[in-house]
Design an enzyme around this catalytic site. Structure first.
Site, PDB file in Angstrom:
ATOM      1  N   HIS A   1       1.314  -1.195   0.241  1.00 12.78           N
ATOM      2  CA  HIS A   1       0.152   0.062   0.479  1.00 12.78           C
ATOM      3  C   HIS A   1       0.831   1.773  -0.176  1.00 12.78           C
ATOM      4  O   HIS A   1       0.663   2.489   0.362  1.00 12.78           O
ATOM      5  CB  HIS A   1      -0.634  -0.157   1.220  1.00 12.78           C
ATOM      6  CG  HIS A   1      -2.032  -1.242   0.905  1.00 12.78           C
ATOM      7  ND1 HIS A   1      -3.029  -0.590   0.671  1.00 12.78           N
ATOM      8  CD2 HIS A   1      -1.580  -2.598   1.634  1.00 12.78           C
ATOM      9  CE1 HIS A   1      -4.240  -1.958   0.957  1.00 12.78           C
ATOM     10  NE2 HIS A   1      -3.061  -3.295   1.018  1.00 12.78           N
TER      11      HIS A   1
ATOM     12  N   TYR B   1       3.549  -5.278   9.875  1.00 16.41           N
ATOM     13  CA  TYR B   1       3.578  -3.751   9.419  1.00 16.41           C
ATOM     14  C   TYR B   1       4.616  -3.286  10.705  1.00 16.41           C
ATOM     15  O   TYR B   1       6.046  -2.125  10.009  1.00 16.41           O
ATOM     16  CB  TYR B   1       2.227  -3.174  10.031  1.00 16.41           C
ATOM     17  CG  TYR B   1       0.667  -3.476   8.960  1.00 16.41           C
ATOM     18  CD1 TYR B   1       0.984  -4.693   8.419  1.00 16.41           C
ATOM     19  CD2 TYR B   1      -0.342  -3.100   9.688  1.00 16.41           C
ATOM     20  CE1 TYR B   1      -0.164  -5.244   7.619  1.00 16.41           C
ATOM     21  CE2 TYR B   1      -1.620  -2.924   8.225  1.00 16.41           C
ATOM     22  CZ  TYR B   1      -0.813  -4.579   7.666  1.00 16.41           C
ATOM     23  OH  TYR B   1      -2.618  -4.598   7.227  1.00 16.41           O
TER      24      TYR B   1
HETATM   25  C1  HEM Z   1      -0.847 -11.834   6.466  1.00 22.31           C
HETATM   26  C2  HEM Z   1      -1.532 -10.932   5.931  1.00 22.31           C
HETATM   27  C3  HEM Z   1      -0.889  -9.162   5.428  1.00 22.31           C
HETATM   28  C4  HEM Z   1       0.191  -9.166   5.690  1.00 22.31           C
HETATM   29  C5  HEM Z   1       1.488  -9.864   5.456  1.00 22.31           C
HETATM   30  C6  HEM Z   1       0.538  -7.509   5.024  1.00 22.31           C
HETATM   31  C7  HEM Z   1       1.242  -6.318   5.151  1.00 22.31           C
HETATM   32  C8  HEM Z   1       1.050  -4.725   4.831  1.00 22.31           C
HETATM   33  C9  HEM Z   1       2.167  -3.947   5.192  1.00 22.31           C
HETATM   34  C10 HEM Z   1       3.552  -4.721   5.207  1.00 22.31           C
HETATM   35  C11 HEM Z   1       2.236  -3.484   4.752  1.00 22.31           C
HETATM   36  C12 HEM Z   1       2.621  -1.729   5.003  1.00 22.31           C
HETATM   37  C13 HEM Z   1       2.778  -1.582   6.287  1.00 22.31           C
HETATM   38  C14 HEM Z   1       3.280  -0.453   6.662  1.00 22.31           C
HETATM   39  O1  HEM Z   1       4.467  -0.411   6.319  1.00 22.31           O
HETATM   40  O2  HEM Z   1       2.866   0.392   7.796  1.00 22.31           O
HETATM   41  C15 HEM Z   1       0.748  -3.070   4.956  1.00 22.31           C
HETATM   42  C16 HEM Z   1      -1.043  -2.429   4.873  1.00 22.31           C
HETATM   43  C17 HEM Z   1      -2.406  -2.186   4.378  1.00 22.31           C
HETATM   44  N1  HEM Z   1      -2.724  -3.857   4.668  1.00 22.31           N
HETATM   45 FE1  HEM Z   1      -2.125  -5.115   5.501  1.00 22.31          FE
HETATM   46  N2  HEM Z   1      -1.417  -7.252   5.182  1.00 22.31           N
HETATM   47  C18 HEM Z   1      -1.602  -8.294   5.217  1.00 22.31           C
HETATM   48  C19 HEM Z   1      -3.151  -8.789   5.679  1.00 22.31           C
HETATM   49  C20 HEM Z   1      -4.132  -7.516   5.286  1.00 22.31           C
HETATM   50  C21 HEM Z   1      -5.253  -7.490   5.411  1.00 22.31           C
HETATM   51  C22 HEM Z   1      -6.196  -9.144   5.597  1.00 22.31           C
HETATM   52  C23 HEM Z   1      -6.107  -6.314   5.147  1.00 22.31           C
HETATM   53  C24 HEM Z   1      -7.340  -4.962   4.790  1.00 22.31           C
HETATM   54  C25 HEM Z   1      -7.870  -6.065   6.362  1.00 22.31           C
HETATM   55  C26 HEM Z   1      -4.817  -5.360   4.975  1.00 22.31           C
HETATM   56  C27 HEM Z   1      -5.020  -3.750   4.825  1.00 22.31           C
HETATM   57  C28 HEM Z   1      -3.662  -3.039   4.982  1.00 22.31           C
HETATM   58  C29 HEM Z   1      -4.003  -1.222   4.890  1.00 22.31           C
HETATM   59  C30 HEM Z   1      -5.447  -1.240   3.805  1.00 22.31           C
HETATM   60  C31 HEM Z   1      -2.831  -1.132   4.516  1.00 22.31           C
HETATM   61  C32 HEM Z   1      -1.795   0.295   4.471  1.00 22.31           C
HETATM   62  C33 HEM Z   1      -2.318   0.909   5.595  1.00 22.31           C
HETATM   63  C34 HEM Z   1      -1.838   2.972   5.691  1.00 22.31           C
HETATM   64  O3  HEM Z   1      -2.221   3.308   4.515  1.00 22.31           O
HETATM   65  O4  HEM Z   1      -0.781   2.420   6.299  1.00 22.31           O
HETATM   66  N3  HEM Z   1      -3.661  -5.891   5.056  1.00 22.31           N
HETATM   67  N4  HEM Z   1       0.228  -4.836   4.720  1.00 22.31           N
END
Ligand code: HEM
Length: 357
Positions: A69, A335
């Site tokens: 993202h 995250y």
């Molecule tokens: C094992 C499953 C998942 C992994 C490994 C993962 C991994 C990540 C990582 C590494 C980031 C960047 C975080 C940062 O640098 O602050 C991220 C952002 C994000 N993820 Fe996930 N994610 C997973 C599942 C999900 C699910 C299930 C959702 C929704 C329900 C989701 C929604 C988001 C959103 C909206 C962002 C952006 C948040 C922002 O604007 O900082 N993710 N994810």
């Protein structure tokens, strides 16, 4: 890469688009494990490995940016609680009143300059500021189920759906093979493909997907999931041009007037899965409208707003607890690992330039 394979998972154009989006979803949506160095599952999966995987999917890392993202824009506003959630949870956020919030819209994928694709999963991170210094952070996406039941599945899927360097697209045969051996993912993809993505960010619903637990003032606990439903979104003005057409539309909509979403909490019943985000709960489950998210400000990402925020889904107020969904711990750890990497790097200007829209 079109159709034709005689199997139970028709690989049509939409599936493949979805596949690309899903690969991005891996990159953007994977979340956290218990600890950066924790070994998870039989293959010693770590948060570090997950974030490395996301970086590979994105074709490398983009210094200072989220490893998933990465492309996003900052928003702010408030949550107008209507008091309807008090019967379910003692969390202060459910007492009627206004609570300030900061947020971030995003697209799944680790490249902050990727062109907006209608099928790329859209994200919304929210940080609600509550009495006593508590916060409620959430990160939601615009699809009604997740593609993976476990962190291991997430890792394997992002490998199987990764773009082939030769074509820049996922390999149809590899995807097909993966879906045949992962029926939960195939079923979730089928659910996602039943609905076309909304034309704009403003008209998109956002789903928390993972189950949580609400505890009321008497100590009773129920399983819940939540979603945001768009409330009177502005009409779509038609496809804009340029690589940031979706974000530009959002910025224009927010400059014209505040945008609103109803926060709906769905209450699970015994037997509803709380550990598997690929499965929907039955549609007749009780849904409680607990308030409205109102966004009235949009800004280019910077250190003054959400650039340095980690929308960790385990930052919860008293009265909301995690469920047994293994994705939650994995998300939190991933995250945190992504945050650790980007915190040590100099920050680029946000890719979506609000002043220029
Ligand atoms: C094992 C499953 C998942 C992994 C490994 C993962 C991994 C990540 C990582 C590494 C980031 C960047 C975080 C940062 O640098 O602050 C991220 C952002 C994000 N993820 Fe996930 N994610 C997973 C599942 C999900 C699910 C299930 C959702 C929704 C329900 C989701 C929604 C988001 C959103 C909206 C962002 C952006 C948040 C922002 O604007 O900082 N993710 N994810």
């Amino acid at each position: 890469m079109t159709d034709a394979q005689p199997n139970s998972f028709p690989l049509n154009r939409r599936t493949l688009l979805g596949g690309a989006a899903v690969a991005a979803l891996g990159a953007a949506g994977i979340g956290g494990f218990l600890f950066t160095e924790n070994r998870i599952g039989p293959w010693r999966l770590t948060a570090r490995a997950l974030v490395d995987r996301l970086q590979d999917t994105a074709g490398g890392s983009f210094p200072g940016c989220r490893r998933n993202h990465a492309k996003g824009v900052a928003v702010a506003g408030y949550f107008e609680s209507n008091g309807g959630g008090v019967e379910l949870s003692k969390a202060s956020v459910f007492r009627a009143g206004l609570y300030r919030l900061a947020g971030r819209f995003s697209l799944a994928g680790g490249n902050p300059h990727m062109p907006d694709a209608p099928t790329a999963p859209r994200g919304l991170g929210l940080r609600l500021f509550l009495p006593g210094g508590e916060e409620w952070r959430m990160a939601m996406i615009n699809i009604p189920v997740f593609l993976d039941a476990t962190p291991q599945d997430f890792y394997e899927r992002t490998l199987a759906f990764a773009p082939d360097p030769a074509t820049g697209k996922p390999d149809a045969a590899t995807m097909k093979q993966y879906l045949e051996s992962h029926p939960k993912t195939a079923a979730a993809l089928g659910v996602i493909e039943q609905g076309a993505p909304a034309p704009t960010f403003a008209a998109s619903a956002f789903f928390g997907l993972n189950a949580f637990r609400f505890t009321d003032g008497e100590g009773s606990t129920v399983p819940v999931r939540w979603r945001l439903e768009p409330d009177d979104p502005p009409p779509a003005t038609g496809p804009g041009g340029g690589d940031s057409a979706l974000f530009d539309g959002l910025v224009a909509d927010l400059k014209a007037r505040p945008l609103r979403w109803r926060l709906v909490v769905v209450v699970g019943e015994p037997g509803d899965p709380t550990d598997d985000a690929t499965r929907m709960w039955p549609s007749d489950r009780r849904a409680v409208h607990v308030g409205t998210v109102v966004l009235d400000r949009v800004d280019t990402e910077s250190a003054d707003n959400v650039q340095d925020v980690n929308f960790d889904p385990l930052v919860l107020p008293n009265g909301i607890e995690p469920s047994d969904d293994p994705l939650l711990q994995a998300r939190s750890a991933a995250y945190s690992e992504s945050y650790r990497r980007r915190a040590g790097e100099s920050k680029p200007t946000g890719a979506v330039l609000v002043r220029e829209v």
